[in-house]
Design an enzyme around this catalytic site. Structure first.
Site, mmCIF file in Angstrom:
data_model
loop_
_atom_site.group_PDB
_atom_site.id
_atom_site.type_symbol
_atom_site.label_atom_id
_atom_site.label_comp_id
_atom_site.label_asym_id
_atom_site.label_seq_id
_atom_site.Cartn_x
_atom_site.Cartn_y
_atom_site.Cartn_z
ATOM 1 N N HIS A 1 -7.313 2.867 3.781
ATOM 2 C CA HIS A 1 -7.125 3.613 5.026
ATOM 3 C C HIS A 1 -8.463 3.804 5.773
ATOM 4 O O HIS A 1 -8.472 4.008 6.978
ATOM 5 C CB HIS A 1 -6.563 5.013 4.743
ATOM 6 C CG HIS A 1 -5.087 5.066 4.487
ATOM 7 N ND1 HIS A 1 -4.509 4.586 3.337
ATOM 8 C CD2 HIS A 1 -4.070 5.568 5.239
ATOM 9 C CE1 HIS A 1 -3.194 4.797 3.384
ATOM 10 N NE2 HIS A 1 -2.902 5.388 4.527
ATOM 11 N N CYS B 1 -4.476 -1.490 -1.797
ATOM 12 C CA CYS B 1 -4.618 -0.054 -1.999
ATOM 13 C C CYS B 1 -5.715 0.157 -3.038
ATOM 14 O O CYS B 1 -5.618 -0.354 -4.163
ATOM 15 C CB CYS B 1 -3.274 0.487 -2.510
ATOM 16 S SG CYS B 1 -3.328 2.212 -2.999
ATOM 17 N N GLU C 1 -2.738 8.595 8.729
ATOM 18 C CA GLU C 1 -1.272 8.481 8.799
ATOM 19 C C GLU C 1 -0.738 9.250 10.013
ATOM 20 O O GLU C 1 0.308 8.915 10.573
ATOM 21 C CB GLU C 1 -0.622 9.015 7.507
ATOM 22 C CG GLU C 1 -0.914 8.182 6.262
ATOM 23 C CD GLU C 1 -0.104 6.872 6.152
ATOM 24 O OE1 GLU C 1 1.062 6.844 6.595
ATOM 25 O OE2 GLU C 1 -0.663 5.878 5.634
ATOM 26 N N CYS D 1 -11.010 3.073 -0.080
ATOM 27 C CA CYS D 1 -9.589 3.298 0.218
ATOM 28 C C CYS D 1 -9.290 2.473 1.463
ATOM 29 O O CYS D 1 -10.070 2.480 2.425
ATOM 30 C CB CYS D 1 -9.350 4.776 0.484
ATOM 31 S SG CYS D 1 -7.729 5.131 1.183
ATOM 32 N N ASP E 1 0.884 -1.180 0.000
ATOM 33 C CA ASP E 1 0.000 0.000 0.000
ATOM 34 C C ASP E 1 0.913 1.219 0.000
ATOM 35 O O ASP E 1 2.131 1.102 0.198
ATOM 36 C CB ASP E 1 -0.894 -0.006 1.251
ATOM 37 C CG ASP E 1 -1.796 1.229 1.314
ATOM 38 O OD1 ASP E 1 -2.409 1.579 0.297
ATOM 39 O OD2 ASP E 1 -1.867 1.870 2.386
ATOM 40 N N SER E 2 0.311 2.390 -0.170
ATOM 41 C CA SER E 2 1.101 3.620 -0.089
ATOM 42 C C SER E 2 1.567 3.889 1.342
ATOM 43 O O SER E 2 2.468 4.685 1.555
ATOM 44 C CB SER E 2 0.253 4.799 -0.574
ATOM 45 O OG SER E 2 -0.908 4.887 0.225
HETATM 46 N N1 DGL Z 1 -4.732 3.302 1.076
HETATM 47 C C1 DGL Z 1 -4.691 3.704 -0.271
HETATM 48 C C2 DGL Z 1 -5.969 3.521 -1.028
HETATM 49 O O1 DGL Z 1 -6.609 2.571 -0.799
HETATM 50 C C3 DGL Z 1 -3.917 4.911 -0.607
HETATM 51 C C4 DGL Z 1 -4.298 6.217 -0.107
HETATM 52 C C5 DGL Z 1 -3.350 7.219 -0.658
HETATM 53 O O2 DGL Z 1 -2.157 6.930 -0.683
HETATM 54 O O3 DGL Z 1 -3.810 8.276 -1.090
HETATM 55 O O4 DGL Z 1 -6.342 4.267 -1.867
#
Ligand code: DGL
Length: 273
Positions: A189, A75, A153, A187, A12-13
Site C-alpha cells: 500500500h 502483499c 483504502e 507494504c 493482496d488484502s
Molecule cells: N498491502 C499489504 C501489505 O503489503 C497489506 C496491508 C494490510 O492488509 O494490512 O502488507
C-alpha cells in the site's frame, strides 16, 4: 515456441497489491491478469500469524480456481509470514520481500536502510534478516506504520493532506533521525504514499517499491520458461474483491491510471466458489 496463455494471478488484502499489478501490467502488457483484493478482510497486517496464513491460503486457492499460471503475493504481510505456503503451490510463486531487499542492498551507499511495513511484517523480522544476509554490516531501522493502510483504502493519499502529512511525520521521525539513505516500502500500500513520504524524508532518500523488481523477476521467469502469453497484444485485466466493487473500482481506476468499467470488478465470496 511454447506459450502459456493463462493469466497471472495476483492477490493482496485490498488495494495495495495494485502497486505491484501496475508494474506487472506496464512491464508485461500482453499478459492477462486476475487480481484478487480481499477488501472484506483488510487489513491483514494487524492480525495474528495464523489468521494471515489462513487468509493467504484461501486467496491462493481462489486464484488457482481461476486457472492462473503463476501466483504473486502482492502483499508484504503475506510475503513475510506465509511464503512457505506459497512455495508449495502447484504453480510458480512470487513474493515481494526478497526483490525489495535485493534492490535496497544495491541502492544504499551509507549502508543505513529503513524498513517500514505493517506490524505483522515488521514483527516477522524478515526484511532485516534478508538484508543482513546480503550485507552483514548494514544498519537496519524498522517501523510499523499500521495507519498507512486505512488511509490508502479510504483514498487519502494526497501529499498535501494534513492528516497524511502528520501521520507520515509521526511514523518516520526516528527513521529520518537515523540518516538512512534507502527505505524499503515493505507494504504494497505504501508506494501510494510515496510523494508524502519523499516530501518528508527528502529527495536524497531512495524509496524502494517492491513491485518494480518483482515485475522484472516475473518477466524474466516467464520468458526463460516459455510461459509468455503469445495470444495477445493487450492483455485482459479482471479484478475480484470480497467487499463492495464500487469503491474499489473508483480508487483502482485512479491508481492504475485507467477507468475500469463496471464488469471488470466483481464481488465474490471466495470460499463458496
Ligand atoms: N498491502 C499489504 C501489505 O503489503 C497489506 C496491508 C494490510 O492488509 O494490512 O502488507
Amino acid at each position: 515456441m511454447v506459450a502459456d496463455n493463462r493469466p497471472i494471478g495476483i492477490f493482496d488484502s485490498g488495494l495495495g497489491g495494485l502497486t505491484v499489478a501496475k508494474e506487472i501490467i506496464d512491464a508485461l502488457p500482453s499478459e492477462d491478469i486476475v487480481y484478487f483484493g480481499d477488501t472484506g478482510r483488510v487489513p491483514y497486517g494487524s492480525r495474528s500469524r495464523d489468521t494471515i496464513r489462513k487468509y493467504a491460503a484461501e486467496d491462493e486457492s481462489f486464484l488457482l480456481k481461476q486457472d492462473v499460471k503463476l501466483i504473486v503475493a502482492a502483499c508484504g504481510t503475506v510475503s513475510s509470514v506465509a511464503s512457505d505456503i506459497g512455495a508449495k503451490l502447484p504453480v510458480p510463486y512470487f513474493e515481494v520481500v526478497s526483490p525489495a531487499v535485493k534492490s535496497a542492498v544495491n541502492e544504499t551507499k551509507n549502508k543505513k536502510i529503513g524498513v517500514i511495513g505493517t506490524n505483522a511484517t515488521i514483527n516477522s523480522g524478515e526484511h532485516k534478516r534478508q538484508i543482513l544476509e546480503l550485507m552483514p554490516d548494514a544498519q537496519v531501522f524498522v517501523k510499523g506504520c499500521p495507519l498507512f493502510v486505512p488511509l490508502v483504502e479510504e483514498g487519502w493519499f494526497e501529499s498535501q493532506d494534513d492528516v497524511v502529512k502528520q501521520t507520515v511525520e509521526r511514523y518516520l521521525a526516528d527513521i529520518k533521525k537515523a540518516d538512512v539513505d534507502t527505505i524499503i516500502l515493505g507494504c504494497t500500500h505504501y508506494p501510494i504514499l510515496s510523494e508524502a513520504i519523499s516530501d518528508y524524508m527528502g529527495d536524497s532518500v531512495k524509496l524502494i517499491n517492491a513491485g518494480t523488481s518483482t515485475a522484472l523477476e516475473i518477466g524474466k521467469f516467464i520468458s526463460e520458461n516459455d510461459m509468455c502469453n503469445e495470444n495477445k497484444k493487450i492483455g485482459k485485466h479482471s479484478f475480484y474483491v470480497s467487499d463492495k466493487a464500487d469503491s474499489f473500482r473508483r480508487i483502482a481506476s485512479l491508481l492504475l491510471g485507467k477507468e475500469l468499467d463496471s464488469d471488470s470488478v466483481e464481488q465474490v465470496d471466495i470460499n463458496s466458489l
